[in-house]
Design a protein around this motif. Structure first.
Motif, PDB file in Angstrom:
ATOM      1  N   PRO A   3       0.828  -1.210   0.000  1.00 45.61           N
ATOM      2  CA  PRO A   3       0.000   0.000   0.000  1.00 45.61           C
ATOM      3  C   PRO A   3       0.867   1.267   0.000  1.00 45.61           C
ATOM      4  O   PRO A   3       1.877   1.341   0.703  1.00 45.61           O
ATOM      5  CB  PRO A   3      -0.797  -0.111   1.303  1.00 45.61           C
ATOM      6  CG  PRO A   3      -0.808  -1.575   1.625  1.00 45.61           C
ATOM      7  CD  PRO A   3       0.507  -2.105   1.121  1.00 45.61           C
ATOM      8  N   GLY A   4       0.480   2.228  -0.816  1.00 41.89           N
ATOM      9  CA  GLY A   4       1.202   3.497  -0.885  1.00 41.89           C
ATOM     10  C   GLY A   4       2.422   3.484  -1.797  1.00 41.89           C
ATOM     11  O   GLY A   4       3.037   4.525  -2.028  1.00 41.89           O
ATOM     12  N   LYS A   5       2.787   2.319  -2.314  1.00 43.31           N
ATOM     13  CA  LYS A   5       3.928   2.237  -3.235  1.00 43.31           C
ATOM     14  C   LYS A   5       3.432   2.462  -4.660  1.00 43.31           C
ATOM     15  O   LYS A   5       2.241   2.312  -4.967  1.00 43.31           O
ATOM     16  CB  LYS A   5       4.620   0.868  -3.125  1.00 43.31           C
ATOM     17  CG  LYS A   5       5.261   0.637  -1.767  1.00 43.31           C
ATOM     18  CD  LYS A   5       6.341   1.655  -1.510  1.00 43.31           C
ATOM     19  CE  LYS A   5       7.026   1.439  -0.180  1.00 43.31           C
ATOM     20  NZ  LYS A   5       8.073   2.412   0.070  1.00 43.31           N
ATOM     21  N   TRP A   6       4.353   2.802  -5.539  1.00 43.71           N
ATOM     22  CA  TRP A   6       3.990   3.066  -6.927  1.00 43.71           C
ATOM     23  C   TRP A   6       3.486   1.806  -7.627  1.00 43.71           C
ATOM     24  O   TRP A   6       3.922   0.697  -7.322  1.00 43.71           O
ATOM     25  CB  TRP A   6       5.179   3.604  -7.696  1.00 43.71           C
ATOM     26  CG  TRP A   6       5.661   4.954  -7.285  1.00 43.71           C
ATOM     27  CD1 TRP A   6       4.988   5.901  -6.563  1.00 43.71           C
ATOM     28  CD2 TRP A   6       6.936   5.513  -7.590  1.00 43.71           C
ATOM     29  NE1 TRP A   6       5.761   7.022  -6.412  1.00 43.71           N
ATOM     30  CE2 TRP A   6       6.975   6.814  -7.032  1.00 43.71           C
ATOM     31  CE3 TRP A   6       8.042   5.071  -8.275  1.00 43.71           C
ATOM     32  CZ2 TRP A   6       8.071   7.654  -7.142  1.00 43.71           C
ATOM     33  CZ3 TRP A   6       9.148   5.902  -8.394  1.00 43.71           C
ATOM     34  CH2 TRP A   6       9.162   7.184  -7.825  1.00 43.71           C
ATOM     35  N   THR A   7       2.622   2.013  -8.602  1.00 39.39           N
ATOM     36  CA  THR A   7       2.213   0.919  -9.477  1.00 39.39           C
ATOM     37  C   THR A   7       3.340   0.651 -10.467  1.00 39.39           C
ATOM     38  O   THR A   7       4.262   1.468 -10.633  1.00 39.39           O
ATOM     39  CB  THR A   7       0.937   1.275 -10.260  1.00 39.39           C
ATOM     40  OG1 THR A   7       1.237   2.371 -11.143  1.00 39.39           O
ATOM     41  CG2 THR A   7      -0.221   1.628  -9.338  1.00 39.39           C
ATOM     42  N   VAL A   8       3.242  -0.473 -11.159  1.00 36.23           N
ATOM     43  CA  VAL A   8       4.229  -0.787 -12.202  1.00 36.23           C
ATOM     44  C   VAL A   8       4.244   0.340 -13.233  1.00 36.23           C
ATOM     45  O   VAL A   8       5.323   0.800 -13.651  1.00 36.23           O
ATOM     46  CB  VAL A   8       3.927  -2.147 -12.868  1.00 36.23           C
ATOM     47  CG1 VAL A   8       4.811  -2.372 -14.085  1.00 36.23           C
ATOM     48  CG2 VAL A   8       4.098  -3.289 -11.867  1.00 36.23           C
ATOM     49  N   ALA A   9       3.081   0.816 -13.636  1.00 28.72           N
ATOM     50  CA  ALA A   9       3.008   1.908 -14.618  1.00 28.72           C
ATOM     51  C   ALA A   9       3.718   3.159 -14.102  1.00 28.72           C
ATOM     52  O   ALA A   9       4.422   3.837 -14.852  1.00 28.72           O
ATOM     53  CB  ALA A   9       1.554   2.221 -14.959  1.00 28.72           C
ATOM     54  N   GLN A  10       3.539   3.460 -12.828  1.00 26.38           N
ATOM     55  CA  GLN A  10       4.208   4.627 -12.251  1.00 26.38           C
ATOM     56  C   GLN A  10       5.722   4.444 -12.201  1.00 26.38           C
ATOM     57  O   GLN A  10       6.470   5.404 -12.423  1.00 26.38           O
ATOM     58  CB  GLN A  10       3.656   4.899 -10.857  1.00 26.38           C
ATOM     59  CG  GLN A  10       2.243   5.453 -10.878  1.00 26.38           C
ATOM     60  CD  GLN A  10       1.638   5.555  -9.490  1.00 26.38           C
ATOM     61  OE1 GLN A  10       1.824   4.686  -8.644  1.00 26.38           O
ATOM     62  NE2 GLN A  10       0.904   6.645  -9.258  1.00 26.38           N
ATOM     63  N   VAL A  11       6.173   3.239 -11.927  1.00 28.10           N
ATOM     64  CA  VAL A  11       7.619   2.969 -11.926  1.00 28.10           C
ATOM     65  C   VAL A  11       8.193   3.240 -13.308  1.00 28.10           C
ATOM     66  O   VAL A  11       9.223   3.915 -13.450  1.00 28.10           O
ATOM     67  CB  VAL A  11       7.928   1.516 -11.482  1.00 28.10           C
ATOM     68  CG1 VAL A  11       9.390   1.162 -11.736  1.00 28.10           C
ATOM     69  CG2 VAL A  11       7.566   1.313 -10.017  1.00 28.10           C
ATOM     70  N   VAL A  12       7.524   2.742 -14.336  1.00 32.63           N
ATOM     71  CA  VAL A  12       8.018   2.952 -15.708  1.00 32.63           C
ATOM     72  C   VAL A  12       7.991   4.433 -16.056  1.00 32.63           C
ATOM     73  O   VAL A  12       8.956   4.970 -16.624  1.00 32.63           O
ATOM     74  CB  VAL A  12       7.213   2.136 -16.738  1.00 32.63           C
ATOM     75  CG1 VAL A  12       7.781   2.340 -18.145  1.00 32.63           C
ATOM     76  CG2 VAL A  12       7.213   0.658 -16.381  1.00 32.63           C
ATOM     77  N   GLY A  13       6.918   5.121 -15.704  1.00 33.68           N
ATOM     78  CA  GLY A  13       6.858   6.563 -15.963  1.00 33.68           C
ATOM     79  C   GLY A  13       7.969   7.309 -15.253  1.00 33.68           C
ATOM     80  O   GLY A  13       8.583   8.221 -15.823  1.00 33.68           O
ATOM     81  N   HIS A  14       8.253   6.921 -14.015  1.00 33.41           N
ATOM     82  CA  HIS A  14       9.351   7.536 -13.253  1.00 33.41           C
ATOM     83  C   HIS A  14      10.695   7.292 -13.939  1.00 33.41           C
ATOM     84  O   HIS A  14      11.506   8.218 -14.062  1.00 33.41           O
ATOM     85  CB  HIS A  14       9.364   6.981 -11.826  1.00 33.41           C
ATOM     86  CG  HIS A  14      10.637   7.247 -11.104  1.00 33.41           C
ATOM     87  ND1 HIS A  14      11.006   8.502 -10.664  1.00 33.41           N
ATOM     88  CD2 HIS A  14      11.651   6.408 -10.760  1.00 33.41           C
ATOM     89  CE1 HIS A  14      12.190   8.425 -10.074  1.00 33.41           C
ATOM     90  NE2 HIS A  14      12.601   7.172 -10.117  1.00 33.41           N
ATOM     91  N   VAL A  15      10.946   6.069 -14.362  1.00 34.52           N
ATOM     92  CA  VAL A  15      12.203   5.767 -15.057  1.00 34.52           C
ATOM     93  C   VAL A  15      12.308   6.615 -16.321  1.00 34.52           C
ATOM     94  O   VAL A  15      13.367   7.186 -16.610  1.00 34.52           O
ATOM     95  CB  VAL A  15      12.329   4.255 -15.370  1.00 34.52           C
ATOM     96  CG1 VAL A  15      13.510   3.974 -16.299  1.00 34.52           C
ATOM     97  CG2 VAL A  15      12.458   3.450 -14.073  1.00 34.52           C
ATOM     98  N   ASN A  16      11.220   6.735 -17.056  1.00 34.05           N
ATOM     99  CA  ASN A  16      11.221   7.550 -18.278  1.00 34.05           C
ATOM    100  C   ASN A  16      11.533   9.016 -17.970  1.00 34.05           C
ATOM    101  O   ASN A  16      12.381   9.635 -18.630  1.00 34.05           O
ATOM    102  CB  ASN A  16       9.875   7.441 -18.999  1.00 34.05           C
ATOM    103  CG  ASN A  16       9.637   6.085 -19.613  1.00 34.05           C
ATOM    104  OD1 ASN A  16      10.542   5.253 -19.707  1.00 34.05           O
ATOM    105  ND2 ASN A  16       8.410   5.829 -20.014  1.00 34.05           N
ATOM    106  N   ASP A  17      10.847   9.572 -16.981  1.00 41.09           N
ATOM    107  CA  ASP A  17      11.092  10.976 -16.621  1.00 41.09           C
ATOM    108  C   ASP A  17      12.529  11.193 -16.164  1.00 41.09           C
ATOM    109  O   ASP A  17      13.174  12.173 -16.557  1.00 41.09           O
ATOM    110  CB  ASP A  17      10.147  11.412 -15.488  1.00 41.09           C
ATOM    111  CG  ASP A  17       8.752  11.768 -15.951  1.00 41.09           C
ATOM    112  OD1 ASP A  17       8.503  11.819 -17.177  1.00 41.09           O
ATOM    113  OD2 ASP A  17       7.898  12.004 -15.072  1.00 41.09           O
TER     114      ASP A  17
END
Length: 187
Positions: free
Chosen positions: A72-86
């Motif tokens: 709970p409260g951790k990033w989703t897989v999609a958010q992890v990928v978006g973070h890596v991209n940014d």
């Protein structure tokens, strides 16, 4: 020395420069955790290999896993990928900025507000991974364009001095850090 010999010598010197691990004073201590994840060798090849490993791992997860959180409260897989991209975009920008000797300091980023503002959960995992591949291809082209002299250049970002060399290694290690998190905590 002939033209071919001079070219080979220059190429050998360039390759050697990309094997040199950043010294502790080349970036803020925080980043040495990422640098430590990068295996010895030519960081250009490592960028290619690690980027491909991350993209393949994410593609194999499947679209149904894009919204998964490991706690709970951790990033989703999609958010992890978006973070890596940014992050890859921001650090590539820093590489160009410092390599071109711009003396102006660059700001830091606060990853959590960026992830929230990125609205990555509204996008498909396939689209995020395709973006990851495109960004990494751009980063690899940028890194290939660097000379040994450019790797030594310095700038300031997030209120800390950093070399171009350190930024390249940080990029490789940052993606590897998140690949391991996906592998260890989301699978």
């Amino acid at each position: 020395m002939g033209i071919e010999s001079a070219s080979t010598l220059s190429s050998d010197l360039s390759a050697e420069a990309f094997h040199q691990r950043p010294a502790p004073e080349e970036c803020a201590p925080f980043y040495h955790g990422y640098i430590g994840r990068v295996p010895d060798g030519d960081v250009r090849r490592t960028l290619e290999r690690l980027g491909e490993e991350l993209a393949t791992l994410l593609e194999n997860l499947g679209e149904e896993r894009a919204g998964d959180r490991y706690a709970p409260g951790k990033w989703t897989v999609a958010q992890v990928v978006g973070h890596v991209n940014d992050t890859e975009r921001v650090f590539s920008h820093r590489i160009v900025w410092f390599a071109r000797r711009d003396p102006a300091p660059l700001p830091g980023i606060d990853q959590d507000p960026w992830v929230e503002a990125g609205e990555f959960e509204g996008r498909s995992l396939a689209a995020l991974v395709a973006e990851l591949r495109a960004i990494r291809a751009s980063t690899r082209a940028l890194v290939q364009s660097l000379t040994p002299q450019m790797l030594e250049r310095r700038g300031v970002a997030s209120d800390a001095p950093c070399t171009v060399r350190a930024l390249v290694w940080i990029l490789a290690g940052h993606a590897e850090h998140h690949r391991r998190i996906v592998e260890e905590r989301y699978l």
